[in-house]
Design a protein around this motif. Structure first.
Motif, PDB file in Angstrom:
ATOM      1  N   LEU A 281       0.832  -1.214   0.000  1.00  9.94           N
ATOM      2  CA  LEU A 281       0.000   0.000   0.000  1.00  9.94           C
ATOM      3  C   LEU A 281       0.865   1.262   0.000  1.00  9.94           C
ATOM      4  CD1 LEU A 281      -2.872  -1.020   2.457  1.00  9.94           C
ATOM      5  CD2 LEU A 281      -2.957  -0.888  -0.036  1.00  9.94           C
ATOM      6  N   ASP A 282       1.984   1.230   0.727  1.00 12.59           N
ATOM      7  CA  ASP A 282       2.910   2.383   0.717  1.00 12.59           C
ATOM      8  C   ASP A 282       3.437   2.637  -0.687  1.00 12.59           C
ATOM      9  OD1 ASP A 282       2.585   2.732   3.407  1.00 12.59           O
ATOM     10  OD2 ASP A 282       4.507   1.838   3.985  1.00 12.59           O
ATOM     11  N   ALA A 283       3.783   1.558  -1.375  1.00 14.36           N
ATOM     12  CA  ALA A 283       4.314   1.692  -2.734  1.00 14.36           C
ATOM     13  C   ALA A 283       3.241   2.194  -3.697  1.00 14.36           C
ATOM     14  CB  ALA A 283       4.863   0.352  -3.211  1.00 14.36           C
ATOM     15  N   MET A 284       2.014   1.729  -3.510  1.00 13.64           N
ATOM     16  CA  MET A 284       0.915   2.192  -4.363  1.00 13.64           C
ATOM     17  C   MET A 284       0.652   3.689  -4.153  1.00 13.64           C
ATOM     18  SD  MET A 284      -1.700  -1.057  -4.131  1.00 13.64           S
ATOM     19  CE  MET A 284      -2.960  -0.257  -5.126  1.00 13.64           C
ATOM     20  N   ALA A 285       0.765   4.133  -2.898  1.00  8.78           N
ATOM     21  CA  ALA A 285       0.592   5.567  -2.611  1.00  8.78           C
ATOM     22  C   ALA A 285       1.700   6.380  -3.283  1.00  8.78           C
ATOM     23  CB  ALA A 285       0.595   5.794  -1.103  1.00  8.78           C
ATOM     24  N   LYS A 286       2.900   5.825  -3.287  1.00  9.48           N
ATOM     25  CA  LYS A 286       4.028   6.504  -3.929  1.00  9.48           C
ATOM     26  C   LYS A 286       3.816   6.581  -5.441  1.00  9.48           C
ATOM     27  CE  LYS A 286       9.067   6.717  -3.549  1.00  9.48           C
ATOM     28  NZ  LYS A 286      10.261   6.059  -2.984  1.00  9.48           N
ATOM     29  N   THR A 287       3.256   5.519  -6.005  1.00  9.65           N
ATOM     30  CA  THR A 287       2.948   5.518  -7.439  1.00  9.65           C
ATOM     31  C   THR A 287       1.916   6.592  -7.763  1.00  9.65           C
ATOM     32  OG1 THR A 287       3.521   3.218  -7.883  1.00  9.65           O
ATOM     33  CG2 THR A 287       1.800   4.182  -9.260  1.00  9.65           C
ATOM     34  N   GLU A 288       0.882   6.696  -6.917  1.00  7.18           N
ATOM     35  CA  GLU A 288      -0.158   7.698  -7.144  1.00  7.18           C
ATOM     36  C   GLU A 288       0.388   9.115  -7.027  1.00  7.18           C
ATOM     37  OE1 GLU A 288      -3.235   6.757  -4.416  1.00  7.18           O
ATOM     38  OE2 GLU A 288      -3.841   4.919  -5.464  1.00  7.18           O
ATOM     39  N   ALA A 289       1.365   9.302  -6.122  1.00 10.78           N
ATOM     40  CA  ALA A 289       1.930  10.634  -5.910  1.00 10.78           C
ATOM     41  C   ALA A 289       2.893  11.041  -7.026  1.00 10.78           C
ATOM     42  CB  ALA A 289       2.651  10.686  -4.560  1.00 10.78           C
ATOM     43  N   THR A 290       3.572  10.036  -7.609  1.00  5.91           N
ATOM     44  CA  THR A 290       4.608  10.344  -8.603  1.00  5.91           C
ATOM     45  C   THR A 290       4.219  10.000 -10.035  1.00  5.91           C
ATOM     46  OG1 THR A 290       5.644   8.161  -8.371  1.00  5.91           O
ATOM     47  CG2 THR A 290       6.397   9.913  -6.883  1.00  5.91           C
ATOM     48  N   GLY A 291       3.222   9.124 -10.165  1.00 13.10           N
ATOM     49  CA  GLY A 291       2.849   8.669 -11.494  1.00 13.10           C
ATOM     50  C   GLY A 291       3.761   7.573 -12.026  1.00 13.10           C
ATOM     51  N   ASP A 292       4.714   7.114 -11.206  1.00 18.09           N
ATOM     52  CA  ASP A 292       5.658   6.082 -11.607  1.00 18.09           C
ATOM     53  C   ASP A 292       5.115   4.711 -11.203  1.00 18.09           C
ATOM     54  OD1 ASP A 292       7.755   4.374 -12.077  1.00 18.09           O
ATOM     55  OD2 ASP A 292       9.299   5.661 -11.202  1.00 18.09           O
ATOM     56  N   GLU A 293       4.653   3.950 -12.202  1.00 23.22           N
ATOM     57  CA  GLU A 293       4.041   2.653 -11.933  1.00 23.22           C
ATOM     58  C   GLU A 293       5.031   1.623 -11.393  1.00 23.22           C
ATOM     59  OE1 GLU A 293       0.944   1.727 -12.104  1.00 23.22           O
ATOM     60  OE2 GLU A 293       0.103   3.583 -12.909  1.00 23.22           O
ATOM     61  N   SER A 294       6.324   1.865 -11.598  1.00 20.70           N
ATOM     62  CA  SER A 294       7.321   0.864 -11.203  1.00 20.70           C
ATOM     63  C   SER A 294       7.337   0.618  -9.700  1.00 20.70           C
ATOM     64  CB  SER A 294       8.714   1.285 -11.669  1.00 20.70           C
ATOM     65  OG  SER A 294       9.160   2.449 -10.999  1.00 20.70           O
ATOM     66  N   PHE A 295       7.003   1.656  -8.895  1.00 22.72           N
ATOM     67  CA  PHE A 295       6.994   1.477  -7.443  1.00 22.72           C
ATOM     68  C   PHE A 295       5.986   0.398  -7.041  1.00 22.72           C
ATOM     69  CE2 PHE A 295       8.420   6.035  -7.586  1.00 22.72           C
ATOM     70  CZ  PHE A 295       9.691   5.800  -7.103  1.00 22.72           C
ATOM     71  N   ALA A 296       4.767   0.503  -7.554  1.00 24.76           N
ATOM     72  CA  ALA A 296       3.717  -0.462  -7.205  1.00 24.76           C
ATOM     73  C   ALA A 296       4.024  -1.831  -7.778  1.00 24.76           C
ATOM     74  CB  ALA A 296       2.364   0.037  -7.707  1.00 24.76           C
ATOM     75  N   GLU A 297       4.502  -1.876  -9.032  1.00 20.12           N
ATOM     76  CA  GLU A 297       4.780  -3.155  -9.670  1.00 20.12           C
ATOM     77  C   GLU A 297       5.872  -3.921  -8.925  1.00 20.12           C
ATOM     78  OE1 GLU A 297       5.737  -2.121 -13.650  1.00 20.12           O
ATOM     79  OE2 GLU A 297       3.678  -1.540 -14.174  1.00 20.12           O
ATOM     80  N   LYS A 298       6.945  -3.194  -8.550  1.00 18.48           N
ATOM     81  CA  LYS A 298       8.042  -3.840  -7.842  1.00 18.48           C
ATOM     82  C   LYS A 298       7.598  -4.348  -6.475  1.00 18.48           C
ATOM     83  CE  LYS A 298      12.789  -3.076  -6.261  1.00 18.48           C
ATOM     84  NZ  LYS A 298      13.877  -2.088  -6.111  1.00 18.48           N
ATOM     85  N   ALA A 299       6.814  -3.535  -5.753  1.00 18.95           N
ATOM     86  CA  ALA A 299       6.361  -3.930  -4.416  1.00 18.95           C
ATOM     87  C   ALA A 299       5.438  -5.141  -4.479  1.00 18.95           C
ATOM     88  CB  ALA A 299       5.647  -2.760  -3.743  1.00 18.95           C
ATOM     89  N   LYS A 300       4.544  -5.159  -5.477  1.00 22.51           N
ATOM     90  CA  LYS A 300       3.622  -6.293  -5.590  1.00 22.51           C
ATOM     91  C   LYS A 300       4.378  -7.592  -5.858  1.00 22.51           C
ATOM     92  CE  LYS A 300      -0.416  -3.653  -7.151  1.00 22.51           C
ATOM     93  NZ  LYS A 300      -1.293  -3.341  -8.304  1.00 22.51           N
ATOM     94  N   GLU A 301       5.448  -7.481  -6.643  1.00 26.40           N
ATOM     95  CA  GLU A 301       6.254  -8.661  -6.925  1.00 26.40           C
ATOM     96  C   GLU A 301       7.083  -9.074  -5.710  1.00 26.40           C
ATOM     97  OE1 GLU A 301       9.904 -10.062  -9.878  1.00 26.40           O
ATOM     98  OE2 GLU A 301       8.875  -8.174 -10.240  1.00 26.40           O
ATOM     99  N   GLU A 302       7.673  -8.074  -5.036  1.00 31.13           N
ATOM    100  CA  GLU A 302       8.591  -8.356  -3.928  1.00 31.13           C
ATOM    101  C   GLU A 302       7.872  -8.829  -2.681  1.00 31.13           C
ATOM    102  OE1 GLU A 302      12.116  -6.001  -1.475  1.00 31.13           O
ATOM    103  OE2 GLU A 302      11.195  -5.107  -3.228  1.00 31.13           O
ATOM    104  N   TRP A 303       6.682  -8.260  -2.425  1.00 33.40           N
ATOM    105  CA  TRP A 303       6.009  -8.534  -1.163  1.00 33.40           C
ATOM    106  C   TRP A 303       4.769  -9.409  -1.303  1.00 33.40           C
ATOM    107  CZ3 TRP A 303       8.752  -7.437   2.933  1.00 33.40           C
ATOM    108  CH2 TRP A 303       9.698  -6.407   2.864  1.00 33.40           C
ATOM    109  N   ALA A 304       4.490  -9.898  -2.503  1.00 31.32           N
ATOM    110  CA  ALA A 304       3.305 -10.726  -2.703  1.00 31.32           C
ATOM    111  C   ALA A 304       3.324 -11.921  -1.759  1.00 31.32           C
ATOM    112  CB  ALA A 304       3.233 -11.207  -4.150  1.00 31.32           C
ATOM    113  N   ILE A 305       2.195 -12.155  -1.111  1.00 35.91           N
ATOM    114  CA  ILE A 305       2.106 -13.263  -0.166  1.00 35.91           C
ATOM    115  C   ILE A 305       2.320 -14.596  -0.883  1.00 35.91           C
ATOM    116  CG2 ILE A 305      -0.395 -13.616  -0.357  1.00 35.91           C
ATOM    117  CD1 ILE A 305       1.509 -13.619   2.972  1.00 35.91           C
ATOM    118  N   GLU A 306       1.968 -14.634  -2.177  1.00 41.40           N
ATOM    119  CA  GLU A 306       2.162 -15.856  -2.947  1.00 41.40           C
ATOM    120  C   GLU A 306       3.652 -16.180  -3.111  1.00 41.40           C
ATOM    121  OE1 GLU A 306      -1.719 -13.987  -4.153  1.00 41.40           O
ATOM    122  OE2 GLU A 306       0.339 -13.305  -3.850  1.00 41.40           O
TER     123      GLU A 306
END
Length: 464
Positions: A281-306
């Motif tokens: 969620l922190d990374a997604m907020a950063k993506t929304e603030a900067t417009g840089d999708e890489s923050f959310a994409e990287k976090a979802k991959e790195e921290w995914a519970i799967e």
């Protein structure tokens, strides 16, 4: 991670010099053969379920994928000259994934049982919230009941454990649900893991690790600590340290295998799952603030519970008279002393280290510097050490009061503080000079042991 610089961790690449073209060609052929042999050996090591410190160091930093940060750092300090560490073994994350892929569960039985029992609990009850072990006991008892039911009718277990877990956690990271639903997801996953027996090879790996530790210690049985070592733990900027469960004073193969199983379940405890969600969620907020999708994409991959991957560290427990933590910097300011970076800051108290790490006591504090001529300078501040944590004869640990005449007595002499500082500096040099966070203890014979070390997470980043 900083490049390891200790000579003991480097492969000897020297070759005998020979004259003549044919000699050089022969040597190149031999060198190529040796390189191939080493590569094959390293590949074989990565397939082992139980790894020694030497195995891990031989594989190198890539071993973190298999054994996590805690085990990797433990392996590194076990090879540092002049630093004494307890016997330990790492159970590879391959064993964890074998459990998820080979075990079968009854999804319908688990959901039915959890729905029924979960609804009976008032999760806002102050008495329940005050009991730090309530959720653990709730999960284990429920899993035990389900396991007993499956023993009567094994045909009920048809779903692969990994598939069930992924169904339960799907979408949790970005959902707006509150703590109650998150807790229930966590309970479902942990109950599922504990309701499934460990695969025989996985259970044997835990038993083998314990037997090897006992053999090295020269004892029939020794108490061990069973700790998680999640992928990237103790080395990522968002460390997993302390989120999974730790079990102390575990004695015997049966108890170790059980504690290993518990640790696997704790990879999905509420603390860990919440931490993962907050990171995303922190990374997604950063993506929304900067417009840089890489923050959310990287976090979802790195921290995914799967993508959860868990290794476990088994380490012989030293029965300590004294324990503490030592940093190669001032913990409050990041100051490293002189331009030689020689400051070591030590917090120390009686009994097991959990009293210091957990903030249960105000420890004695020692700050150790070096003069230009190498002579040590020690500044010390006395704490209030009124309780200590010790082994319980019944298993586990317990708190006991410190005798009144010891509360305001120095826990260690200045000479011991100097010895601790020397060990911390040796470890720091091994990691290329970055700030290190270490834990140590002293046994009843006065022997100093370093039981854990990791790169410090706050000041290393700020001082880059």
């Amino acid at each position: 991670m900083a490049k390891l610089q200790d000579s003991k961790l480097k492969t000897d690449k020297s070759a005998t010099k020979t004259a003549g073209k044919h000699k050089v060609e022969d040597m190149n052929a031999v060198s190529g053969s040796k390189a191939t042999t080493k590569a094959d050996k390293d590949k074989d090591l990565t397939k082992k379920l139980v790894l020694t410190g030497a195995d891990i160091v031989t594989i190198g930093e890539e071993s973190e994928i298999l054994v996590g940060g805690k085990n990797y750092n433990t392996a590194v300090i076990s090879q540092v000259e002049g630093v004494r560490t307890p016997q330990f073994r790492a159970i590879s994350a391959l064993a964890f994934h074998q459990l998820l892929d080979e075990a079968k569960v009854s999804g319908s039985l688990i959901r039915k049982a959890v729905d029924k029992e979960y609804a009976r609990i008032d999760w806002n009850d102050p008495e329940i919230n005050k009991d730090s072990e309530f959720l653990q006991k709730f999960v284990r008892n429920l899993a035990k009941e389900i396991r007993a039911s499956l023993e009567q009718d094994a045909a009920q277990a048809q779903t692969k454990l990994r598939s069930f877990i992924n169904h339960v956690v799907e979408g949790f990271a970005t959902s707006p649900e509150g703590i109650d639903n998150l807790r229930k997801r966590s309970v479902l996953v942990q109950v599922a893991i504990l309701s499934a027996p460990l695969p025989k090879e996985v259970e044997e790996s835990a038993r083998q690790a314990y037997r090897e530790i006992c053999k090295e210690a020269g004892e029939d049985s020794v108490p061990v600590a069973v700790r998680s070592s999640a992928a990237g733990e103790d080395s990522r900027k968002k460390a997993f340290a302390g989120l999974q469960d730790t079990y102390l004073n575990i004695v015997g193969e049966d108890a170790v295998a059980q504690a290993y199983h518990w640790d696997c379940a704790s990879a999905y405890n509420l603390r860990s799952m919440t931490y993962r969600r907050e990171a995303i969620l922190d990374a997604m907020a950063k993506t929304e603030a900067t417009g840089d999708e890489s923050f959310a994409e990287k976090a979802k991959e790195e921290w995914a519970i799967e993508n959860t991957s868990l290794s476990v560290c088994l380490m012989r427990m030293i029965n300590p008279v004294i324990s503490g933590t030592a940093f190669s910097a001032d913990t409050a300011t990041g100051c490293r002393g002189t331009d030689r970076d020689d400051l070591v800051s030590i917090d120390v108290s009686y009994g097991l280290g959990e009293a210091v790490v957990g903030g249960i006591v105000t420890p004695d504090k020692y700050e150790v510097f070096q003069r230009d001529d190498g002579e040590p300078v020690v500044i010390r501040h006395m704490g209030c050490k009124d309780v200590k944590i010790v082994y319980d004869d019944k298993g586990g640990t317990k708190k006991v009061p410190v005798p009144e005449n010891e509360i305001y007595r120095w826990s260690i002499p200045i000479s011991t503080a100097e010895s601790i500082a020397c060990g911390v500096r040796a470890i720091t040099r091994t990691y290329g000079g970055i700030i290190m966070d270490t834990e140590f203890c002293i046994d009843n014979e006065g022997e100093l042991w370093f039981v854990q070390a990791r790169p410090e997470t706050r000041w290393n980043e700020e001082l880059e």
